[in-house]
Scaffold this motif. Structure first.
Motif, PDB file in Angstrom:
ATOM      1  N   ILE A 246       0.995  -1.032  -0.164  1.00 39.04           N
ATOM      2  CA  ILE A 246       0.052   0.095  -0.079  1.00 39.04           C
ATOM      3  C   ILE A 246       0.924   1.251  -0.019  1.00 39.04           C
ATOM      4  CG2 ILE A 246      -1.837   1.446   1.280  1.00 39.04           C
ATOM      5  CD1 ILE A 246      -2.415  -1.217   2.743  1.00 39.04           C
ATOM      6  N   ARG A 247       0.474   2.207  -0.770  1.00 33.14           N
ATOM      7  CA  ARG A 247       1.310   3.527  -1.031  1.00 33.14           C
ATOM      8  C   ARG A 247       0.413   4.498  -1.157  1.00 33.14           C
ATOM      9  NH1 ARG A 247       4.302   0.295   1.038  1.00 33.14           N
ATOM     10  NH2 ARG A 247       6.567  -0.030   0.571  1.00 33.14           N
ATOM     11  N   ARG A 248       0.566   5.857  -0.557  1.00 36.48           N
ATOM     12  CA  ARG A 248       0.029   6.591  -0.916  1.00 36.48           C
ATOM     13  C   ARG A 248      -0.059   7.444  -2.214  1.00 36.48           C
ATOM     14  NH1 ARG A 248       1.340  11.062   3.516  1.00 36.48           N
ATOM     15  NH2 ARG A 248       0.958   9.240   4.969  1.00 36.48           N
ATOM     16  N   SER A 249      -1.263   7.810  -2.838  1.00 42.75           N
ATOM     17  CA  SER A 249      -1.042   8.584  -4.052  1.00 42.75           C
ATOM     18  C   SER A 249      -1.057  10.080  -4.074  1.00 42.75           C
ATOM     19  CB  SER A 249      -2.371   8.168  -4.836  1.00 42.75           C
ATOM     20  OG  SER A 249      -3.491   8.593  -4.320  1.00 42.75           O
ATOM     21  N   SER A 250      -0.408  10.814  -4.929  1.00 38.57           N
ATOM     22  CA  SER A 250      -0.464  12.024  -5.102  1.00 38.57           C
ATOM     23  C   SER A 250      -1.882  12.806  -4.916  1.00 38.57           C
ATOM     24  CB  SER A 250       0.188  12.791  -6.149  1.00 38.57           C
ATOM     25  OG  SER A 250      -0.475  12.137  -7.345  1.00 38.57           O
ATOM     26  N   SER A 251      -2.809  11.962  -5.317  1.00 43.24           N
ATOM     27  CA  SER A 251      -4.316  12.567  -5.183  1.00 43.24           C
ATOM     28  C   SER A 251      -5.056  12.582  -3.897  1.00 43.24           C
ATOM     29  CB  SER A 251      -5.075  11.826  -6.397  1.00 43.24           C
ATOM     30  OG  SER A 251      -5.166  10.548  -6.175  1.00 43.24           O
ATOM     31  N   GLY A 252      -4.335  11.869  -2.815  1.00 43.58           N
ATOM     32  CA  GLY A 252      -4.722  11.721  -1.540  1.00 43.58           C
ATOM     33  C   GLY A 252      -5.468  10.385  -1.454  1.00 43.58           C
ATOM     34  N   GLY A 253      -5.466   9.661  -2.318  1.00 46.01           N
ATOM     35  CA  GLY A 253      -5.956   8.278  -2.202  1.00 46.01           C
ATOM     36  C   GLY A 253      -4.736   7.396  -1.885  1.00 46.01           C
ATOM     37  N   TYR A 254      -5.072   6.094  -2.169  1.00 43.83           N
ATOM     38  CA  TYR A 254      -3.966   4.932  -1.958  1.00 43.83           C
ATOM     39  C   TYR A 254      -3.632   3.999  -2.975  1.00 43.83           C
ATOM     40  CZ  TYR A 254      -4.344   6.844   2.811  1.00 43.83           C
ATOM     41  OH  TYR A 254      -4.268   7.460   4.148  1.00 43.83           O
ATOM     42  N   TRP A 255      -2.551   3.625  -3.413  1.00 41.42           N
ATOM     43  CA  TRP A 255      -2.260   2.630  -4.241  1.00 41.42           C
ATOM     44  C   TRP A 255      -2.132   1.405  -3.472  1.00 41.42           C
ATOM     45  CZ3 TRP A 255      -2.460   3.554  -9.482  1.00 41.42           C
ATOM     46  CH2 TRP A 255      -2.349   4.794  -9.859  1.00 41.42           C
ATOM     47  N   VAL A 256      -2.818   0.301  -4.388  1.00 41.07           N
ATOM     48  CA  VAL A 256      -3.078  -1.139  -3.461  1.00 41.07           C
ATOM     49  C   VAL A 256      -2.600  -1.939  -4.635  1.00 41.07           C
ATOM     50  CG1 VAL A 256      -4.117  -2.961  -2.490  1.00 41.07           C
ATOM     51  CG2 VAL A 256      -4.710  -0.370  -1.818  1.00 41.07           C
ATOM     52  N   ALA A 257      -1.426  -2.798  -4.330  1.00 40.92           N
ATOM     53  CA  ALA A 257      -1.008  -3.655  -5.482  1.00 40.92           C
ATOM     54  C   ALA A 257      -1.805  -4.940  -4.965  1.00 40.92           C
ATOM     55  CB  ALA A 257       0.455  -3.951  -5.441  1.00 40.92           C
ATOM     56  N   MET A 258      -2.452  -5.691  -5.918  1.00 43.72           N
ATOM     57  CA  MET A 258      -2.994  -7.087  -5.740  1.00 43.72           C
ATOM     58  C   MET A 258      -2.125  -8.113  -6.312  1.00 43.72           C
ATOM     59  SD  MET A 258      -6.025  -6.387  -4.280  1.00 43.72           S
ATOM     60  CE  MET A 258      -7.223  -4.906  -4.284  1.00 43.72           C
ATOM     61  N   SER A 259      -1.916  -9.192  -5.249  1.00 40.40           N
ATOM     62  CA  SER A 259      -1.142 -10.223  -5.648  1.00 40.40           C
ATOM     63  C   SER A 259      -1.857 -11.295  -6.229  1.00 40.40           C
ATOM     64  CB  SER A 259      -0.473 -10.986  -4.316  1.00 40.40           C
ATOM     65  OG  SER A 259      -1.720 -11.173  -3.379  1.00 40.40           O
ATOM     66  N   ALA A 260      -2.963 -11.369  -6.394  1.00 38.71           N
ATOM     67  CA  ALA A 260      -3.929 -12.140  -6.982  1.00 38.71           C
ATOM     68  C   ALA A 260      -5.514 -11.733  -7.285  1.00 38.71           C
ATOM     69  CB  ALA A 260      -4.012 -13.786  -6.804  1.00 38.71           C
ATOM     70  N   VAL A 261      -6.113 -12.010  -8.231  1.00 43.70           N
ATOM     71  CA  VAL A 261      -7.352 -11.423  -8.601  1.00 43.70           C
ATOM     72  C   VAL A 261      -8.497 -12.488  -7.958  1.00 43.70           C
ATOM     73  CG1 VAL A 261      -9.103 -10.606 -10.255  1.00 43.70           C
ATOM     74  CG2 VAL A 261      -6.536  -9.967 -10.290  1.00 43.70           C
ATOM     75  N   ARG A 262      -9.561 -11.848  -7.578  1.00 42.19           N
ATOM     76  CA  ARG A 262     -10.807 -13.052  -7.339  1.00 42.19           C
ATOM     77  C   ARG A 262     -11.839 -12.473  -8.570  1.00 42.19           C
ATOM     78  NH1 ARG A 262     -12.898 -10.925  -1.796  1.00 42.19           N
ATOM     79  NH2 ARG A 262     -13.576 -12.858  -1.667  1.00 42.19           N
ATOM     80  N   PRO A 263     -11.766 -13.201  -9.611  1.00 39.29           N
ATOM     81  CA  PRO A 263     -12.672 -12.925 -10.576  1.00 39.29           C
ATOM     82  C   PRO A 263     -14.072 -13.227 -10.101  1.00 39.29           C
ATOM     83  CG  PRO A 263     -11.332 -14.630 -10.964  1.00 39.29           C
ATOM     84  CD  PRO A 263     -10.864 -14.201  -9.698  1.00 39.29           C
ATOM     85  N   ASN A 264     -14.857 -12.209 -10.429  1.00 39.40           N
ATOM     86  CA  ASN A 264     -16.513 -12.553 -10.392  1.00 39.40           C
ATOM     87  C   ASN A 264     -17.187 -11.733 -11.301  1.00 39.40           C
ATOM     88  OD1 ASN A 264     -18.995 -13.404  -9.447  1.00 39.40           O
ATOM     89  ND2 ASN A 264     -19.044 -11.800  -7.699  1.00 39.40           N
ATOM     90  N   PRO A 265     -17.798 -12.470 -12.566  1.00 38.88           N
ATOM     91  CA  PRO A 265     -17.982 -13.839 -12.587  1.00 38.88           C
ATOM     92  C   PRO A 265     -16.520 -14.232 -13.060  1.00 38.88           C
ATOM     93  CG  PRO A 265     -18.654 -12.765 -14.509  1.00 38.88           C
ATOM     94  CD  PRO A 265     -18.225 -11.558 -13.654  1.00 38.88           C
ATOM     95  N   GLY A 266     -16.320 -15.907 -12.389  1.00 37.22           N
ATOM     96  CA  GLY A 266     -14.967 -16.493 -12.576  1.00 37.22           C
ATOM     97  C   GLY A 266     -14.864 -17.393 -11.313  1.00 37.22           C
ATOM     98  N   PHE A 267     -13.539 -17.791 -11.521  1.00 39.72           N
ATOM     99  CA  PHE A 267     -13.259 -18.683 -10.440  1.00 39.72           C
ATOM    100  C   PHE A 267     -11.962 -18.305  -9.600  1.00 39.72           C
ATOM    101  CE2 PHE A 267     -10.796 -22.521  -9.236  1.00 39.72           C
ATOM    102  CZ  PHE A 267     -11.601 -23.298  -8.151  1.00 39.72           C
TER     103      PHE A 267
END
Length: 382
Positions: free
Chosen positions: A308-329
């Motif tokens: 997690i890292r702070r963004s210049s716009s006031g939010g946060y960048w979050v890197a995902m190690s794996a996706v939980r697709p929906n729809p999907g498996f």
């Protein structure tokens, strides 16, 4: 001699006509032999296949002891979660020149990162310079050498450009980016709050450099065994505080499932912590009136969060190690409430190397058995 006896005598001496039908017994014997060989080989092969399964199910101990998890159904991939291809447009920098950079920190036009072989490097323009090494060489970035070479993960720039680094195996460090001087602040492996630091992951530093907040992902598993940690889903992750003046280490929060990335709030009264296994981000209050408390900042993410890292716009960048697709498996979601399958997977994985030798021996045995039967039981041919 009466007539009946004469007839019997003539029948006994009647000449036989030799036809192809007389060869039938020879073919019948060969067929019986082939069937015998086939049955023996089939039984032997079946035993070779079934025996390891019986060992896996009943005798082999699983290296993990997974807990039953309750994850919400992943959010629909729509709205702000709508898949896009923006990252495909990103420019790849220094491809094949850096091995496993985990976190980056910038100071002006300079970029700092750590690599899989235990180095801290500085990127300036198009050049890469090694400024420090945390572990002991030789190091090639392999899994086996990680504990001695170190594995720098989180990296931050503190006051006056000083670097603070979290190494998964070696602990917390302060690095002078000019001289390359390395100072060990907290050693991994030491006991803190009754538990050992085994997987130091990420960190953040207050603006005055007085406090360093960092995560210890697990007291049971090391970084190279992170898959065991994810599958076991043990709640042994922690958030800790290091005071650079008193040199004391304090446990601020525990019982987190894979405490990963960490980021200070702008007011520095709380930190955001990625709880990877639970697909959520927690907010831990580290000072102020709510110190010692914790609440959920974002729940049921469309993936499993890492840094997690702070963004210049006031939010946060979050890197995902794996996706939980929906729809999907999603495999991890599927296994969350099936700990017995997790155990079986790691039982099989644990015996993989031994199984290779086992099956090689089985194949050799079947081959020798076939040759033996061919030599000793094959009917002679004319």
């Amino acid at each position: 001699m009466n007539e009946p006896e004469g007839l019997r005598f003539r029948r006994l001496n009647r000449p036989q006509i030799i036809t192809d039908e007389l060869q039938e017994p020879q073919y019948k014997g060969t067929s019986t032999y082939s069937g015998k060989v086939f049955r023996v080989i089939l039984v032997t092969l079946g035993g070779c296949l079934i025996l390891p399964l019986l060992v896996v199910f009943f005798l082999l101990e699983s290296p993990i002891h997974p807990e039953l998890l309750s994850l919400s159904e992943p959010p629909l991939m729509s709205g702000c979660y709508e898949p896009n291809f923006k990252l495909r447009e990103a420019q790849r920098l220094f491809e094949d020149q850096l091995v496993g950079p985990e976190s980056i920190a910038n100071f002006g036009d300079l970029i700092y990162t750590g690599t899989a072989d235990g180095k801290i490097v500085k990127i300036e323009g198009k050049s890469i310079t090694v400024i420090a090494r945390l572990g002991k060489p030789p190091c090639d970035g392999s899994r086996e050498q990680e504990p001695s070479c170190g594995r720098p993960l989180g990296i931050r720039v503190g006051p006056n450009g000083t670097l603070f680094v979290a190494d998964a195996y070696l602990g917390l460090f302060k690095v002078n980016p000019v001289t390359g001087e390395v100072t060990n602040l907290v050693s991994a492996g030491q006991m803190v709050g009754g538990r050992r630091l085994s997987f130091v992951n990420d960190l953040d530093v207050t603006q005055d450099g007085r406090k360093v907040y960092f995560t210890d992902s697990s007291s049971r598993w090391q970084r190279r065994d992170y898959l065991h940690l994810i599958m076991e889903a043990t709640a042994d992750g922690r958030v800790l505080e290091y005071d650079t003046e008193t040199k004391e280490v304090t446990v601020l929060m525990e019982n987190l499932r894979f405490a990963n990335g960490i980021q200070l709030f702008p007011d520095e009264e709380s930190v955001l912590v990625a709880e990877t296994t639970m697909a959520r981000i927690r907010r831990v209050h580290v000072s102020g009136l709510n110190k010692g408390g914790m609440d959920t900042f974002v729940d049921n993410l469309p993936g499993f969060p890492d840094n997690i890292r702070r963004s210049s716009s006031g939010g946060y960048w979050v890197a995902m190690s794996a996706v939980r697709p929906n729809p999907g498996f999603s495999m991890l979601d599927f296994l969350a409430q099936k700990p017995w399958i997790k155990k079986l997977i790691f039982k099989v994985d644990d015996m993989t190397c031994d199984s290779i030798w086992y099956y090689m021996i089985c194949c050799k045995t079947i081959s020798l058995l076939s040759i033996y039967m061919e030599v000793n039981f094959n009917p002679p041919k004319d």
